[in-house]
Write a protein that holds these residues in place. Structure first.
Motif, short mmCIF file in Angstrom:
data_model
loop_
_atom_site.label_atom_id
_atom_site.label_comp_id
_atom_site.label_asym_id
_atom_site.label_seq_id
_atom_site.Cartn_x
_atom_site.Cartn_y
_atom_site.Cartn_z
N ILE A 157 0.82 -1.21 0.00
CA ILE A 157 0.00 0.00 0.00
C ILE A 157 0.85 1.25 0.00
CG2 ILE A 157 -1.83 1.26 1.23
CD1 ILE A 157 -2.73 -1.40 0.10
N GLY A 266 -7.10 -1.84 -1.84
CA GLY A 266 -5.79 -2.48 -1.91
C GLY A 266 -5.87 -3.88 -1.35
N ARG A 273 -7.77 -5.92 6.15
CA ARG A 273 -8.08 -4.69 5.42
C ARG A 273 -9.30 -4.08 6.09
NH1 ARG A 273 -8.49 -6.42 0.08
NH2 ARG A 273 -10.63 -6.98 0.55
#
Length: 363
Positions: A157, A266, A273
């Motif tokens: 990321i 992402g 996440r």
């Protein structure tokens, strides 16, 4: 030691499929799969489970009433298995507040395929719950992981900085918090204790999509500070806490002397996440010594690498102590890596945050 599990769900599909998956998992034994809490109570008279997988909306007695009864009489780790809807999210937040360890989401349709496809997540939740310090959850309610897989790091990321560099001091401070299992209750304890005049806070709580909005809304109702699910471009401002939305990563950015957040898609990082490591790395890069990093109760190691980066960038870093954690995994790993300046009980974290406002610097 074998983990004995009971499934309580009015769906025959869930009982059959989830019960079978759990029973076949190494180190797990399915004691019973029953359709409602009253039947569960009868079965528990002869053998008590180590973990209960519990639906919320059921006939004869709802899951929240049953959960509160358990926590009052014999605290037991409970994993909520809830339908992923906005209405269900609100109800599940109530269940977490009542002492549930974790959430497993299920869709309304194609349950069998969903359960089979997400077997590892379900089994992981049960294993995590079995190791939880449930007495901590019970107290707040009334007043080993799967085989390792290759993990993404925060590099996917936000690439690491080419070199460590001190950040210019600003008048605004940022508090970054990362937490997972047991974190909903722990965050409630910390944030409700903060006065309206508090530094800006950014939070990653491991939680599925849709549940973070309900969680933030609930906290906003009971806190003096403003609490909201973060939206791309939100300002990090005094008296406000931003919670990363489920299913998205959140990064801190700086514009002049002001901070704001980016909410981005992402890949998962450390199997999560949003990821704590992603947030902490961005805070290290954009805020440096103007930040306070706090890692709290949770399973795994997400946040340990990022907290070390914050420490190396000049931020003050704090870990919740083992005695007050539901699961000590995340703080333990951060301490092990040398990224923690102070280890404090949950009851002291609010004071660490308030101290940020009263100091010209954090060290």
């Amino acid at each position: 030691m074998t983990i004995k599990v009971m499934v309580v769900d009015d769906s025959a599909v869930v009982r059959q499929v989830l019960g079978g998956l759990l029973d076949r998992a190494p180190g797990i034994e399915l004691l019973h799969a029953v359709s409602d809490p009253l039947m569960a109570i009868e079965r528990m008279k002869t053998q008590w489970p180590d973990v209960i997988v519990l639906d919320v909306e059921m006939p004869r007695m709802d899951g929240i009433t049953f959960l509160r009864k358990l926590m009052a009489e014999r605290p037991t780790p409970v994993v909520i298995c809830s339908t992923l809807t906005e209405k269900g999210a609100q109800t599940t937040m109530e269940a977490l507040s009542a002492g549930a360890v974790a959430i497993v989401t299920k869709p309304k349709l194609d349950l069998k395929n969903f359960l089979q496809s997400n077997a590892s997540e379900l089994i992981s939740a049960v294993r995590s719950a079995a190791g939880a310090n449930v007495s901590r959850l019970a107290a707040r309610a009334t007043a080993p992981p799967p085989q390792a897989r290759t993990k993404n790091t925060a590099d996917v990321i936000l690439p690491p900085a080419s070199e460590a560099r001190a950040m210019a001091q600003t008048t605004e401070k940022v508090v970054a918090i990362g937490t997972s299992t047991g974190g909903t209750q722990a965050l409630e304890e910390v944030l409700t204790a903060l006065p309206r005049v508090s530094p800006g806070i950014v939070i990653v709580q491991h939680m599925p999509e849709k549940f973070t909005a309900a969680f933030a809304a609930r906290l906003d109702q009971i806190c003096e500070i403003t609490v909201k699910e973060a939206v791309h471009g939100d300002r990090v401002a005094p008296g406000r806490a931003l919670i990363a939305p489920g299913g998205k990563h959140m990064l801190l950015k700086r514009n002049g002397a002001q901070y704001f957040v980016e909410v981005v898609d992402g890949p998962v990082v450390n199997r999560h996440r949003p990821s704590v490591d992603v947030l902490f790395r961005s805070v290290a890069r954009c805020a440096g010594a103007n930040a306070l990093g706090i890692i709290m109760t949770g399973m795994g190691d997400d946040g340990a690498a990022g907290l070390l980066e914050m420490h190396q960038a000049g931020a003050l870093t704090v870990a919740q102590d083992e005695a007050s954690c539901v699961v000590f995994g995340m703080p333990k790993e951060a301490i092990k890596r040398g990224g923690v300046d102070k280890i404090v009980p949950l009851s002291a974290i609010e004071r660490e945050i308030q101290a940020v406002s009263s100091k010209g610097g954090l060290r």
